[in-house]
Write an enzyme that holds these catalytic residues in place. Structure first.
Site, PDB file in Angstrom:
ATOM      1  CB  SER A   1      -7.646   1.090   6.149  1.00 15.10           C
ATOM      2  OG  SER A   1      -8.782   2.313   5.569  1.00 15.10           O
TER       3      SER A   1
ATOM      4  CB  SER B   1      -8.074   4.175   3.346  1.00 16.47           C
ATOM      5  OG  SER B   1      -7.211   3.392   4.221  1.00 16.47           O
TER       6      SER B   1
ATOM      7  CE  LYS C   1      -4.056   2.151   2.388  1.00 15.01           C
ATOM      8  NZ  LYS C   1      -4.653   1.697   3.638  1.00 15.01           N
TER       9      LYS C   1
HETATM   10  N1  GLN Z   1     -12.612   4.276   6.375  1.00 11.69           N
HETATM   11  C1  GLN Z   1     -12.328   4.899   7.720  1.00 11.69           C
HETATM   12  C2  GLN Z   1     -12.129   6.147   7.411  1.00 11.69           C
HETATM   13  O1  GLN Z   1     -11.905   7.128   6.572  1.00 11.69           O
HETATM   14  C3  GLN Z   1     -11.348   4.041   8.360  1.00 11.69           C
HETATM   15  C4  GLN Z   1      -9.806   4.584   7.025  1.00 11.69           C
HETATM   16  C5  GLN Z   1      -8.775   3.548   7.824  1.00 11.69           C
HETATM   17  O2  GLN Z   1      -8.958   3.053   8.488  1.00 11.69           O
HETATM   18  N2  GLN Z   1      -7.618   4.368   7.535  1.00 11.69           N
HETATM   19  O3  GLN Z   1     -11.288   6.640   8.645  1.00 11.69           O
END
Ligand code: GLN
Length: 485
Positions: A185, A161, A86
């Protein structure tokens, strides 16, 4: 390159199968890497999974593995295995964008510890994977480099994400990948794409070299096509790192061997709050069937209650944005990547660089977080959120005194269409309802494919275990996977 079902789904071979082919010389690691790059070239334009490739480094590593194999030396755990990273984790000399324009052109001078560990175990790192900007999002639509498409149905989001990390494994553009999970994410995109994703206990995997979003919540973890492979990866990644004082010194089990132990006699908690209003009926049916299968495999199923769940979304969006506003202060046009050319003086340079460099969701979070931390509001927002976070964590620990693992749907809905929620941040935030709780509590979990909707969209079951309870989560996830056949 689509298969007969019109999707890009292709299952990678297992680690065990690839390893024995490479050890025997039947497959050359260099040929395997080349085959993956060929498939990436063919499929990536449709899915937008990779942001950049690290070909020279991959080929050099593959050659090293091939010469070890030729000498008949014992091969390390991930010898020759093609893996994607990532793009919030740094690799020396490779672009690191974090999905943001503000880091465009930045090439870090060092490797993240997770990257070093994978390579020391023989992995061949193919390149950097697309994600929501600074890992903020649940659909990958917040990437400055365009959305990733879901290999199961390219009209749908892969989740976020770590959407690129999930899609890479689902489409066999990598055998496994690394993602990060701050509020879901890893788990949510894994469930949307039909692969396995691991949320290690906070501190289990060193965060050195991770571009920080919310440091008290950020975790690095693996994606793989099956539970055993994900477990093998976690054993490589876990452990104390002198470069990250928050990394746990707890010994690292052989998680793959642990995952073989079966589930007979385990007590599984099913929290009522995760099966309430807002849960898609087809997701519910798939998870309920998975729970029946756990029972058939010898688990005791116990209804439990986690009443503080209803506060999790507001608490998460206060804590995460507060920490993000502090972490992202360093991106100012001076040290990394993008600098606005429209800069008549220093203050204007900061302002323009941040204004032009950050996307709208990141700006929204910096504003929210700065507000929550500001004098006069700190106690009411950030302070209160920390208190409720403690209550949430204690509630989990009480539950784990009575059950060995907790199972829930990973997401209330299957993968949604591109554009369906992107205009409505609040409905996007609400989609994190089942994942942010474990993030706030610091506990671990695994998401494992558990059936599908009638239109073939994957459903994921989230298996949660207490701090450093990864072995138990893997055992339960294995049982769910086995029952799927
Ligand atoms: N969807 C969550 C956010 O937007 C989690 C994102 C993540 O885990 N990096 O904060």
């Amino acid at each position: 390159m689509t298969n007969s079902a019109g999707s890009y789904v292709e299952k990678p071979k297992t680690l065990a199968a690839l390893k024995s082919e490479i050890a025997s010389g039947a497959t050359k690691a260099a040929d395997l890497a080349t085959a993956y790059y060929d498939r990436i070239e063919a499929v990536n334009p449709a899915l937008n999974v990779y942001l950049s490739l690290t070909k020279d480094r991959a080929i050099e590593q593959a050659a090293r593995i091939d010469s070890l194999a030729a000498k008949g030396d014992a091969l390390p755990a991930l010898a020759g295995i093609p893996i994607g990273i990532k793009d919030v984790l740094v690799m020396k000399g490779a672009p690191a964008t974090a999905g943001s324009k503000i880091l465009k052109g930045y090439e870090p001078p060092y490797d993240a510890t997770a990257v070093t560990k994978l390579e020391s175990a023989g992995a061949v790192l193919l390149g950097k994977l697309n994600c929501d900007e600074f890992a903020m999002g649940s659909s990958n639509e917040n990437s400055a480099y365009g959305p990733v498409r879901n290999p199961v149905d390219p009209e749908r989001v892969p989740g976020g994400s770590s959407g690129g990390s999930a899609a890479a494994v689902a489409a066999n553009l990598a055998v496994a990948s690394l993602g990060t999970d701050t509020g879901g994410s890893i788990r949510q995109p894994a469930s949307f794409c039909g692969v396995v994703g691991v949320l290690p206990t906070w501190g289990r995997v060193s965060r050195y070299g991770l571009i920080a979003f919310a440091s008290s919540l950020d975790r690095i973890g693996p994606f793989a096509a099956n539970v055993r492979d994900a477990a093998t990866l976690l054993t490589v990644l876990a452990g104390h790192d002198p470069k990250d004082a928050t990394s746990s010194p707890a010994p690292v089990p052989d998680y793959a061997a642990e995952s073989d132990k079966g589930v007979s006699g385990l007590r599984i908690g099913v929290p009522a709050e995760y099966f309430a209003e807002g849960l898609d009926p087809e997701v519910r049916a798939a998870i309920e069937k998975g729970i029946e299968e756990l029972k058939a495999a010898g688990c005791t199923i116990k209804p439990i209650s986690l009443p503080h769940t209803k506060y999790a979304i507001p608490v998460y969006y206060l804590v995460a944005t507060a920490e993000a506003s502090a972490n992202l202060a360093r991106f100012d046009g001076v040290r990394y990547g993008f600098r606005s050319p429209a800069s008549e003086n220093l203050a204007a340079m900061y302002r323009h660089s941040r204004d032009e460099g950050f996307g709208p969701e990141v700006k929204r979070r910096i504003l929210l977080g700065t507000y929550a931390l500001s004098a006069g509001y700190y106690d009411a927002y950030y302070g209160k959120a920390q208190q409720v976070r403690r209550l949430l964590a204690e509630e989990f620990l009480r539950a784990f005194a009575e059950v060995d693992a907790i199972v829930t749907p990973t997401s209330p809905v299957p993968a949604f269409k591109l554009g369906e929620k992107s205009g409505d941040p609040l409905s996007m935030y609400l989609a994190d309802i089942y994942t942010v709780t474990a993030s706030l509590a610091g506990i671990c979990g695994v998401t494992v494919p558990c059936g599908a909707t009638s239109s073939g969209l994957p459903v994921g079951m989230q298996v949660l275990a207490t701090h450093l309870g990864e072995s138990t989560a893997f055992r339960v996830a294995r049982a769910v996977e086995t029952a799927q056949g």
